[in-house]
Design an enzyme around this catalytic site. Structure first.
Site, short mmCIF file in Angstrom:
data_model
loop_
_atom_site.label_atom_id
_atom_site.label_comp_id
_atom_site.label_asym_id
_atom_site.label_seq_id
_atom_site.Cartn_x
_atom_site.Cartn_y
_atom_site.Cartn_z
N LEU B 13 56.83 -10.41 24.61
CA LEU B 13 56.29 -10.91 23.34
C LEU B 13 57.25 -11.94 22.75
O LEU B 13 58.46 -11.83 22.93
CB LEU B 13 56.13 -9.74 22.37
CG LEU B 13 55.04 -8.74 22.77
CD1 LEU B 13 55.09 -7.53 21.87
CD2 LEU B 13 53.67 -9.39 22.71
N CYS B 14 56.68 -12.89 22.03
CA CYS B 14 57.50 -13.93 21.41
C CYS B 14 58.52 -13.27 20.47
O CYS B 14 58.16 -12.32 19.81
CB CYS B 14 56.63 -14.87 20.61
SG CYS B 14 55.77 -16.03 21.69
N PRO B 15 59.74 -13.71 20.41
CA PRO B 15 60.23 -14.93 21.04
C PRO B 15 60.85 -14.73 22.43
O PRO B 15 61.52 -15.64 22.91
CB PRO B 15 61.31 -15.39 20.06
CG PRO B 15 61.91 -14.10 19.58
CD PRO B 15 60.78 -13.11 19.54
#
Ligand code: SF4
Lengths: 346, 78
Positions: B13-15
């Protein structure tokens, strides 16, 4: 004259945005650093939940850096940060947020970075009195001392209320053009944002991470308690952000998706956790965390059925899929809402 | 000769995908191309933003079933 260089701690919020611009205005070369602890509010949930679809899908730290025209270094500190969460010397805030230790840790990492990269000082967007526990006049020198950075830490937004730092003494920055913000009011920041032409900036209410969130902290403590020790992996703390967490017994809990976006995300974990998938009705994906007996499995299905579209049906059918992908069919009567103990729902 | 590489950022998942790309790009030369295969839809905003800030070029963004694929060419300042 040597071009002086500063590293700014960029959280993605307004304060670090302003602090950086104030120092850029004084002709200092600034680059940003953003530390990823795993608990950051950025990115994840808005990518998962449908209901957040309309919110801009942006990483606020990257957005800040772009507005400032600076480079941003994003640093993964997930592993090292665990010690801060497990044993904060200065304790937790109102939830499991170890804010003061967190700040000390980040400034310490930033200090290491400037030494390695030949930068002169570090700046933060801290404001005295902004946060009752971690940003007080008394904690400001604690951060400087315990991080080991001492007077190479400048807080441009409240510098005038603090002793002179090295960049001021050396004349790299002009103290008279720094600020004296203090207290909880956001008005001075908003006025300065307007002066600089910043709009549409992020204003997180509680803090910059999930550890300030009460419900999140409850789920985290529950996880530690069930494991008998403070321990987590990145996947664990990601999963605490999604679904409804229900613990009917000490040995296992259910993570029940609340909507299609979460189901899609949780499907990604089907090789790590057994899943319950409803086949007779529409309903959420459920992951099971823990070891269960046959009775526990039936109880799990009954609870999951309660949260499905078959909640009023006489029978709900499931596929129980283990982590190897083996499927077993089962059917249960959905649990009556009154039988679901409120204390089970974390 | 510019190199082409692939980076697996699935389920991250970002980041995290941005960090992976950042750390990988640090080992490459200007002109090299990296293809990041991701599942978090947030990358279609975050990786280009990171590229704009750091002077790299997004060559292509495409969707392939459950994946979001972002192709980046390393800029001159790398
Ligand atoms: S809110 Fe979270 S990230 Fe921010 S200082 Fe506190 S513990 Fe650290």
């Amino acid at each position: 004259m040597t071009q002086r260089k500063a590293l700014a701690l960029i959280s993605g919020g307004l304060d670090s945005l302003l602090a950086t611009r104030v120092i850029q205005e004084q002709g200092i070369h600034v680059e940003g650093v953003n530390f990823f602890t795993g608990f950051c509010v950025e990115g994840h949930t808005h990518a998962i939940r449908q209901k957040d679809k309309d919110k801009p899908k942006r990483n606020n730290a990257l957005w800040s850096a772009e507005r400032l025209g600076i480079k941003l270094h994003i640093v993964d500190i997930v592993e090292e940060y665990k010690e801060v969460v497990f044993n904060p010397k200065h304790g937790y805030g109102s939830n499991l947020n170890p804010c003061l230790d967190c700040k000390i840790f980040m400034v310490k990492k930033a200090h290491e970075w400037i030494e390695k990269n030949d930068f002169d000082f570090v700046i933060t967007g801290e404001v005295i009195g902004q946060r009752p526990k971690s940003q007080r006049k008394a904690t400001m020198p604690v951060v400087q001392e315990e991080s080991g950075i001492h007077d190479r830490l400048l807080r441009p937004l409240c510098a005038k209320n603090l002793p002179e730092t090295l960049p001021e003494r050396e004349g790299w920055v002009n103290r008279s053009q720094l600020y004296d913000f203090h207290g909880r009011s956001r008005k001075p920041q908003m006025a300065l944002a307007q002066k600089f032409g910043f709009e549409d900036y992020a204003q997180p209410a509680g803090g910059c991470c999930f550890l300030t969130d009460e419900q999140y902290s409850v789920k985290l403590s529950d996880m530690w308690q069930s494991r008998g020790e403070k321990r987590y992996e990145l996947d664990d703390i990601m999963l605490l952000k999604v679904g409804r967490h229900v613990r009917p017994k000490a040995n296992f809990k259910l993570i029940i998706a609340r909507e299609a976006g979460e189901t899609k995300f949780m499907r990604g974990y089907r090789k790590q956790y057994p899943s319950l998938v409803i086949t007779s009705h529409g309903g959420p994906w459920t992951l099971i965390d823990g070891e269960l007996s046959e009775d526990d499995l039936m109880l799990s299905a009954q609870i999951a059925a309660r949260y499905s579209q078959g909640r009023d049906a006489e029978q709900v059918d499931f596929d129980y899929i283990n982590t190897n992908g083996d499927v077993r069919q089962l059917s249960v009567v959905p649990m009556h809402p009154d039988d679901i103990d409120k204390a089970w729902v974390l | 000769m510019s190199e082409k590489s692939t980076l697996d950022c699935q389920r991250l998942l970002c980041p995290m995908p941005v960090i992976r790309v950042q750390d990988h790009v640090a080992t490459l030369n200007p002109g090299d191309v990296v293809e990041a295969i991701c599942t978090d839809p947030g990358v279609v905003n975050d990786i280009p933003a990171w590229c704009r800030i750091n002077g790299h070029e997004v060559v292509e963004i495409r969707e392939d079933e459950d994946d979001f694929i972002v192709v980046v060419r390393v800029g001159e300042s790398a």
